[in-house]
Structure formats: structure tokens, C-alpha cells
Scaffold this motif. Structure first.
Motif, PDB file in Angstrom:
ATOM      1  N   ARG A 131      -7.507   1.755  -6.649  1.00  0.00           N
ATOM      2  CA  ARG A 131      -6.437   0.920  -7.192  1.00  0.00           C
ATOM      3  C   ARG A 131      -5.399   0.606  -6.114  1.00  0.00           C
ATOM      4  N   ASN A 132      -5.007   1.625  -5.330  1.00  0.00           N
ATOM      5  CA  ASN A 132      -4.047   1.390  -4.255  1.00  0.00           C
ATOM      6  C   ASN A 132      -4.618   0.460  -3.188  1.00  0.00           C
ATOM      7  N   ALA A 133      -5.908   0.583  -2.900  1.00  0.00           N
ATOM      8  CA  ALA A 133      -6.547  -0.304  -1.927  1.00  0.00           C
ATOM      9  C   ALA A 133      -6.521  -1.742  -2.438  1.00  0.00           C
ATOM     10  N   TRP A 134      -6.841  -1.935  -3.696  1.00  0.00           N
ATOM     11  CA  TRP A 134      -6.820  -3.279  -4.288  1.00  0.00           C
ATOM     12  C   TRP A 134      -5.396  -3.842  -4.270  1.00  0.00           C
ATOM     13  N   ASN A 135      -4.418  -2.994  -4.613  1.00  0.00           N
ATOM     14  CA  ASN A 135      -3.022  -3.444  -4.606  1.00  0.00           C
ATOM     15  C   ASN A 135      -2.560  -3.814  -3.200  1.00  0.00           C
ATOM     16  N   LEU A 136      -2.978  -3.043  -2.197  1.00  0.00           N
ATOM     17  CA  LEU A 136      -2.604  -3.346  -0.821  1.00  0.00           C
ATOM     18  C   LEU A 136      -3.234  -4.658  -0.365  1.00  0.00           C
ATOM     19  N   ALA A 137      -4.499  -4.874  -0.691  1.00  0.00           N
ATOM     20  CA  ALA A 137      -5.164  -6.133  -0.331  1.00  0.00           C
ATOM     21  C   ALA A 137      -4.469  -7.311  -1.021  1.00  0.00           C
ATOM     22  N   SER A 138      -4.101  -7.135  -2.279  1.00  0.00           N
ATOM     23  CA  SER A 138      -3.387  -8.194  -3.007  1.00  0.00           C
ATOM     24  C   SER A 138      -2.025  -8.475  -2.385  1.00  0.00           C
ATOM     25  N   LYS A 139      -1.347  -7.419  -1.953  1.00  0.00           N
ATOM     26  CA  LYS A 139      -0.041  -7.576  -1.315  1.00  0.00           C
ATOM     27  C   LYS A 139      -0.180  -8.337   0.006  1.00  0.00           C
ATOM     28  N   ILE A 140      -1.196  -7.988   0.800  1.00  0.00           N
ATOM     29  CA  ILE A 140      -1.426  -8.691   2.063  1.00  0.00           C
ATOM     30  C   ILE A 140      -1.694 -10.160   1.785  1.00  0.00           C
ATOM     31  N   TRP A 141      -2.529 -10.437   0.800  1.00  0.00           N
ATOM     32  CA  TRP A 141      -2.883 -11.822   0.465  1.00  0.00           C
ATOM     33  C   TRP A 141      -1.642 -12.603   0.034  1.00  0.00           C
ATOM     34  N   SER A 142      -0.790 -11.984  -0.786  1.00  0.00           N
ATOM     35  CA  SER A 142       0.386 -12.710  -1.281  1.00  0.00           C
ATOM     36  C   SER A 142       1.449 -12.900  -0.200  1.00  0.00           C
TER      37      SER A 142
ATOM     38  N   ASP B  48     -12.069  -3.473   6.018  1.00  0.00           N
ATOM     39  CA  ASP B  48     -11.780  -2.679   7.200  1.00  0.00           C
ATOM     40  C   ASP B  48     -10.289  -2.671   7.495  1.00  0.00           C
ATOM     41  N   ARG B  49      -9.636  -3.808   7.331  1.00  0.00           N
ATOM     42  CA  ARG B  49      -8.176  -3.878   7.574  1.00  0.00           C
ATOM     43  C   ARG B  49      -7.430  -2.975   6.607  1.00  0.00           C
ATOM     44  N   VAL B  50      -7.814  -3.012   5.338  1.00  0.00           N
ATOM     45  CA  VAL B  50      -7.163  -2.160   4.338  1.00  0.00           C
ATOM     46  C   VAL B  50      -7.420  -0.687   4.668  1.00  0.00           C
ATOM     47  N   LYS B  51      -8.649  -0.346   5.058  1.00  0.00           N
ATOM     48  CA  LYS B  51      -8.992   1.032   5.407  1.00  0.00           C
ATOM     49  C   LYS B  51      -8.139   1.523   6.576  1.00  0.00           C
ATOM     50  N   ILE B  52      -7.989   0.697   7.598  1.00  0.00           N
ATOM     51  CA  ILE B  52      -7.213   1.090   8.775  1.00  0.00           C
ATOM     52  C   ILE B  52      -5.743   1.290   8.417  1.00  0.00           C
ATOM     53  N   LEU B  53      -5.221   0.466   7.524  1.00  0.00           N
ATOM     54  CA  LEU B  53      -3.824   0.646   7.100  1.00  0.00           C
ATOM     55  C   LEU B  53      -3.638   1.985   6.390  1.00  0.00           C
ATOM     56  N   PHE B  54      -4.615   2.395   5.598  1.00  0.00           N
ATOM     57  CA  PHE B  54      -4.533   3.710   4.956  1.00  0.00           C
ATOM     58  C   PHE B  54      -4.650   4.832   5.988  1.00  0.00           C
ATOM     59  N   GLN B  55      -5.493   4.646   6.989  1.00  0.00           N
ATOM     60  CA  GLN B  55      -5.688   5.678   8.005  1.00  0.00           C
ATOM     61  C   GLN B  55      -4.472   5.858   8.903  1.00  0.00           C
ATOM     62  N   THR B  56      -3.738   4.799   9.132  1.00  0.00           N
ATOM     63  CA  THR B  56      -2.622   4.863  10.081  1.00  0.00           C
ATOM     64  C   THR B  56      -1.266   5.094   9.418  1.00  0.00           C
TER      65      THR B  56
END
Length: 77
Positions: free
Chosen positions: A26-37, A9-17
Motif C-alpha cells: 500500500r505504501n509503495a502504491w501511495n508513493l508511486a501515486s505521489k510521484i505521478w501526481s 525500481d525507482r519506488v524500491k530504491i526510494l524505500f531502500q534509501t
């Protein structure tokens, strides 16, 4: 259940906003990985407490009122 889907949900909201982010899996996975790191594992649940504050009163009210109004609804049906 909300706690389990909170990272997605957090990743989805970042894409929406953010109009600059184009969605793809792939971009969603990369964004989640970036947040985690950058923010750690807890970063994926950032903002989740606001969701729980919204859901808790609704769920409590629904649960409490269901048993009170159930007999009346059964008689009406």
C-alpha cells in the motif's frame, strides 16, 4: 525489459534509501501515486538513463564477445 520495470525500481530504491519509509504494498502504491501526481508520469522513470548507461556497454561487450569465444568454449567442453 529494464524500461518496463523502471517505475517499480525507482519506488524500491526510494524505500531502500529512506529509513523513515516503511515498506508495504500500500505504501509503495501511495508513493508511486505521489510521484505521478507531483512529477508527472516521467517522474517514475527519473534516473533510468543512468541505468541504461550502465547496461548498454555491458550488453554490447557480452554480445560481441559471445560469438568470438563460443567456438573455443565448445571445443573445451
Amino acid at each position: 525489459a529494464k524500461t518496463v520495470i523502471a517505475p517499480g525500481d525507482r519506488v524500491k530504491i526510494l524505500f531502500q534509501t529512506n529509513a523513515e519509509l516503511l515498506f508495504s504494498w500500500r505504501n509503495a502504491w501511495n508513493l508511486a501515486s505521489k510521484i505521478w501526481s507531483e512529477e508527472g508520469l516521467r517522474g517514475l522513470w527519473r534516473g533510468h538513463s543512468a541505468t541504461l548507461l550502465r547496461v548498454f556497454p555491458y550488453s554490447a561487450t557480452s554480445f560481441a564477445s559471445f560469438h568470438r569465444y563460443r567456438p573455443a568454449l565448445r571445443e573445451a567442453a
